[in-house]
Design a protein around this motif. Structure first.
Motif, PDB file in Angstrom:
ATOM      1  N   SER A 183      99.138  69.711   0.266  1.00 40.77           N
ATOM      2  CA  SER A 183      99.595  71.070   0.567  1.00 40.77           C
ATOM      3  C   SER A 183     101.002  71.071   1.159  1.00 40.77           C
ATOM      4  CB  SER A 183      98.616  71.764   1.512  1.00 40.77           C
ATOM      5  OG  SER A 183      98.761  71.254   2.823  1.00 40.77           O
ATOM      6  N   LEU A 184     101.405  69.957   1.720  1.00 40.78           N
ATOM      7  CA  LEU A 184     102.751  69.872   2.299  1.00 40.78           C
ATOM      8  C   LEU A 184     103.765  69.267   1.318  1.00 40.78           C
ATOM      9  CD1 LEU A 184     101.783  68.624   5.887  1.00 40.78           C
ATOM     10  CD2 LEU A 184     102.620  70.884   5.259  1.00 40.78           C
ATOM     11  N   THR A 185     103.297  68.998   0.100  1.00 41.09           N
ATOM     12  CA  THR A 185     104.179  68.413  -0.925  1.00 41.09           C
ATOM     13  C   THR A 185     104.464  69.473  -1.986  1.00 41.09           C
ATOM     14  OG1 THR A 185     103.106  66.276  -0.565  1.00 41.09           O
ATOM     15  CG2 THR A 185     104.394  66.506  -2.589  1.00 41.09           C
ATOM     16  N   PRO A 186     105.718  69.896  -2.159  1.00 43.33           N
ATOM     17  CA  PRO A 186     106.014  70.945  -3.153  1.00 43.33           C
ATOM     18  C   PRO A 186     105.414  70.668  -4.529  1.00 43.33           C
ATOM     19  CG  PRO A 186     107.932  70.571  -1.796  1.00 43.33           C
ATOM     20  CD  PRO A 186     106.916  69.527  -1.374  1.00 43.33           C
ATOM     21  N   ASP A 207     102.665  69.363  -5.107  1.00 39.96           N
ATOM     22  CA  ASP A 207     101.210  69.519  -4.954  1.00 39.96           C
ATOM     23  C   ASP A 207     100.425  68.345  -5.547  1.00 39.96           C
ATOM     24  OD1 ASP A 207      98.850  70.698  -4.165  1.00 39.96           O
ATOM     25  OD2 ASP A 207      98.653  71.896  -5.990  1.00 39.96           O
ATOM     26  N   TYR A 264     108.201  66.186  -0.484  1.00 42.41           N
ATOM     27  CA  TYR A 264     107.544  66.298   0.836  1.00 42.41           C
ATOM     28  C   TYR A 264     108.535  66.506   1.970  1.00 42.41           C
ATOM     29  CZ  TYR A 264     104.466  65.236   4.784  1.00 42.41           C
ATOM     30  OH  TYR A 264     103.761  65.305   5.957  1.00 42.41           O
ATOM     31  N   THR A 265     109.615  65.765   1.954  1.00 42.79           N
ATOM     32  CA  THR A 265     110.540  65.819   3.093  1.00 42.79           C
ATOM     33  C   THR A 265     111.461  67.048   3.066  1.00 42.79           C
ATOM     34  OG1 THR A 265     111.948  64.278   1.883  1.00 42.79           O
ATOM     35  CG2 THR A 265     110.564  63.340   3.601  1.00 42.79           C
ATOM     36  N   LEU A 266     111.259  67.926   2.061  1.00 44.34           N
ATOM     37  CA  LEU A 266     112.069  69.154   2.035  1.00 44.34           C
ATOM     38  C   LEU A 266     111.623  70.145   3.105  1.00 44.34           C
ATOM     39  CD1 LEU A 266     112.203  69.751  -1.810  1.00 44.34           C
ATOM     40  CD2 LEU A 266     114.036  68.907  -0.357  1.00 44.34           C
ATOM     41  N   TYR A 267     110.318  70.135   3.415  1.00 44.66           N
ATOM     42  CA  TYR A 267     109.807  71.113   4.388  1.00 44.66           C
ATOM     43  C   TYR A 267     110.098  70.664   5.812  1.00 44.66           C
ATOM     44  CZ  TYR A 267     107.019  73.216   0.588  1.00 44.66           C
ATOM     45  OH  TYR A 267     106.595  73.827  -0.571  1.00 44.66           O
TER      46      TYR A 267
END
Ligand SMILES: NC(=O)c1ccc[n+]([C@@H]2O[C@H](COP(=O)([O-])OP(=O)(O)OC[C@H]3O[C@@H](n4cnc5c(N)ncnc54)[C@H](O)[C@@H]3O)[C@@H](O)[C@H]2O)c1
Length: 372
Positions: A330-333, A335, A369-372
């Motif tokens: 859910s935290l990985t764009p 998915d 993932y590290t974008l958020y």
């Protein structure tokens, strides 16, 4: 005239406009107005009218392609219809694992353009630690497919390492060998690298993928012996492997590429699991790689890190992690977790001469993932 907004939208506009909010005395219920000079604005391309919605019914296409004899022909013009409504979104299909290994045929290599030739590892001797399974094993397969002269697997697991080497040789036909080496054992590493030099010549590439992970361990209860062991494998192991292979490259006067598999955990703190030691070990690998890149540029040895996000490998195929995996996704764009072969292209690129001006980089490959 001012820009009029309903109350519910005020907080977001306040953020966007960064201007004072003025309450209109006339408005009921409360209406807020932002002075013209400080409101958000947008610039549209001049050929479009304001508020115009673009809804073409067809898209003109011009295709320029060679005829069957490779001679450029005139453009082929046509239009494709545009269907009304959005294209339905379908769930991504899990990529099936391709078990075949297709080595690069030298005749095919010769026929390649110079750019594509550079993107191969034709004729290179490649040592891959942790190559018995998982990400390391798939990077080994990719190197075999991209033209490696020999692939050498270093791994602490005798049975898996032997099987992996036999299978890769059988499928690719290239030279593959397995050395049962623990990356914590400097003397064993040196002996093995010497043997590699005798067998195939000095290595051109090291891919250090051997590593372990401890997760869901609180720092306050972390056993110091476990902490030391993890640092020893992930960080000291990277040093011992790089030192030994680097020396062999220097002794042969050969340019080389060292690829250290770190992790996004070296740059971010994972959620929700607590894993301070793993994160620290990978941050150490990244900084070690950068330092080495600066030190060894004078020997034409490049050092880069690959930092994967969550990958769907045995390391994570633990039932206890199932609930957390949902949170990771859910935290990985994108998915999804990374497929076991998702590092292959980057590995070949960093090993190849196509990346010859690239050193000291840490490349994140994490589905966003590290974008958020
Ligand atoms: N799987 C992930 O989600 C993920 C994410 C980020 C980074 N990584 C990193 O990628 C690398 C590979 O991970 P993986 O998922 O393929 O793991 P894996 O457990 O499937 O494979 C690791 C391999 O390393 C070998 N190994 C372990 N300790 C060793 C030692 N002391 N000496 C020699 N060999 C040893 C194992 O035998 C195994 O073959 C690791 O460094 C890991 O930290 C993995």
């Amino acid at each position: 005239m001012g820009f009029v907004l309903a109350r519910s939208a005020v907080s977001s506009v306040r953020l966007a406009a960064k201007g004072p909010i003025i309450r209109s005395a006339l408005a009921k219920p409360a209406i807020y107005r932002i002075p013209v000079q400080s409101r958000a604005f947008s610039v549209a391309a001049p050929m479009f009218k304001k508020n115009e919605v673009i809804k073409e019914t067809e898209v003109p296409v011009s295709i320029y392609s060679p005829d069957g004899k490779g001679v450029a022909t005139g453009p082929d013009h046509f239009s494709i219809p545009v269907k009304a409504g959005a294209t339905p979104v379908t769930a991504p299909v899990e990529e099936a694992e391709n078990e075949d290994v297709v080595p690069l045929d030298p005749k095919v290599y010769k026929a390649m353009s110079p750019t594509m030739q550079k993107m191969t590892v034709m004729g290179k001797v490649i040592i891959i630690t942790g190559g018995a399974r998982g990400l390391g094993n798939h990077m080994a397969r990719a190197c075999a497919e991209a033209g490696a002269k020999a692939v050498v697997i270093f791994d602490a697991n005798q049975e898996l390492g032997d099987e992996a080497a036999e299978e890769l040789h059988r499928k690719s036909g290239i030279d593959v060998s397995f050395f049962k080496v623990d990356v914590r054992d400097g003397n064993a590493i040196n002996a093995a690298v010497e043997q590699v030099v005798d067998l195939y010549g000095a290595p051109d590439v090291l891919v250090n993928s051997a590593g372990i992970a401890d997760s869901n361990i609180k720092a306050e209860t972390y056993d110091p012996a476990m902490f030391r062991r993890l640092i020893d494998i992930n960080l000291t192991g990277s040093f011992l492997m790089a030192q030994s292979v680097g020396r062999a490259m220097m002794a042969a006067g050969k340019p080389g590429s060292i690829i250290l598999v770190a992790s996004m955990s070296g740059s971010i703190v994972n959620y929700p699991q607590e894993q301070s030691c793993y994160n620290a070990s990978k941050a150490g690998v990244i900084q070690f790689g950068k330092s080495l890149a600066a030190e060894w540029a004078k020997y034409s040895i490049r050092v880069n890190c690959i930092s994967p996000g969550y990958m769907d490998t045995a390391l994570n195929k633990v039932p206890a992690l199932d609930a957390q995996k949902k949170i990771w996704r859910s935290l990985t764009p994108q998915d999804r977790l990374g497929a076991v072969d998702d590092l292959n292209g980057l590995c070949v690129f960093l090993a190849s001469d196509a990346s010859s001006f690239m050193t000291g980089s840490n490349v994140l490959i994490d589905g966003g993932y590290t974008l958020y």
